[in-house]
Design an enzyme around this catalytic site. Structure first.
Site: not given
Ligand code: IDP
Ligand code: MG
Length: 156
Positions: A68, A76, A104, A110, A121, A131, A134, A145
């Site tokens: 990450y 976060f 997606r 998310t 989700r 959530n 990934h 990845e």
């Molecule tokens: P995505 O997984 O939908 O692509 P990203 O913005 O890439 O979302 O964020 C990666 C991961 O980080 C998310 O899947 C989630 O597990 C975590 N995440 C994203 N936003 C937050 C937040 O506001 N608080 C806590 N964890 C978060």
């Molecule tokens: Mg992402």
């Protein structure tokens, strides 16, 4: 065949295996811990994805920070990397036309509170951090990845 030509052929094949129409997923620790792994894999297959590679494993904290790294400046990041290394995950490379975008769509937003009904989700995620799954956000990141977990020899 001279050794160099053999190497060139091998690399060309590797590039081919990392071409588009693939995405990368992880079933996250909340979902593996809740016993939802099988149900989520069923959803993925029913949606038309072919599994090219799959493994049950656990990230160390350092692995999660590397995976990450793109989110290192996000507030976060600490929560995310501790959570992602807190239990087993299932990593997989999936194949389908339009794989990145279609996956997606299948997993939803998310934040599960904003994910469309019927998405993975919406049905399985606990929170915005935990959530359930990934999904790669681009062909380029899907290749990066996937290569984090799998060598080309593991694809079938
Ligand atoms: P995505 O997984 O939908 O692509 P990203 O913005 O890439 O979302 O964020 C990666 C991961 O980080 C998310 O899947 C989630 O597990 C975590 N995440 C994203 N936003 C937050 C937040 O506001 N608080 C806590 N964890 C978060
Ligand atoms: Mg992402």
């Amino acid at each position: 065949m001279r050794p160099l030509w053999g190497l060139a052929y091998f690399c060309a094949q590797n590039q081919d295996q990392m071409a588009t129409n693939r995405t990368f997923t992880m079933i996250k620790p909340d979902a593996t811990g809740a016993g939802n792994t099988g149900k989520i894999i069923d959803r993925i297959i029913e949606a038309g994805f072919t599994i090219k590679a799959m493994k049950w494993t656990q990230l160390s904290l350092a692995d999660a920070q590397a995976f990450y790294a793109v989110h290192a400046e996000r507030p976060f990041f600490g929560e995310l990397t501790e959570y992602m290394s807190s239990g087993p995950i299932v990593a997989a490379i999936l194949e389908k036309d339009n794989a990145v975008a279609d996956f997606r769509e299948l997993i939803g937003a998310t934040n599960p509170a904003e994910a469309k009904p019927g998405t993975i989700r919406a049905d399985f995620a606990e929170s915005i951090a935990a959530n359930a799954v990934h999904g790669s956000d681009s062909d380029e990141n899907a290749a990066i990845e996937g290569a984090f977990y799998f060598s080309t020899r593991e694809l079938a």
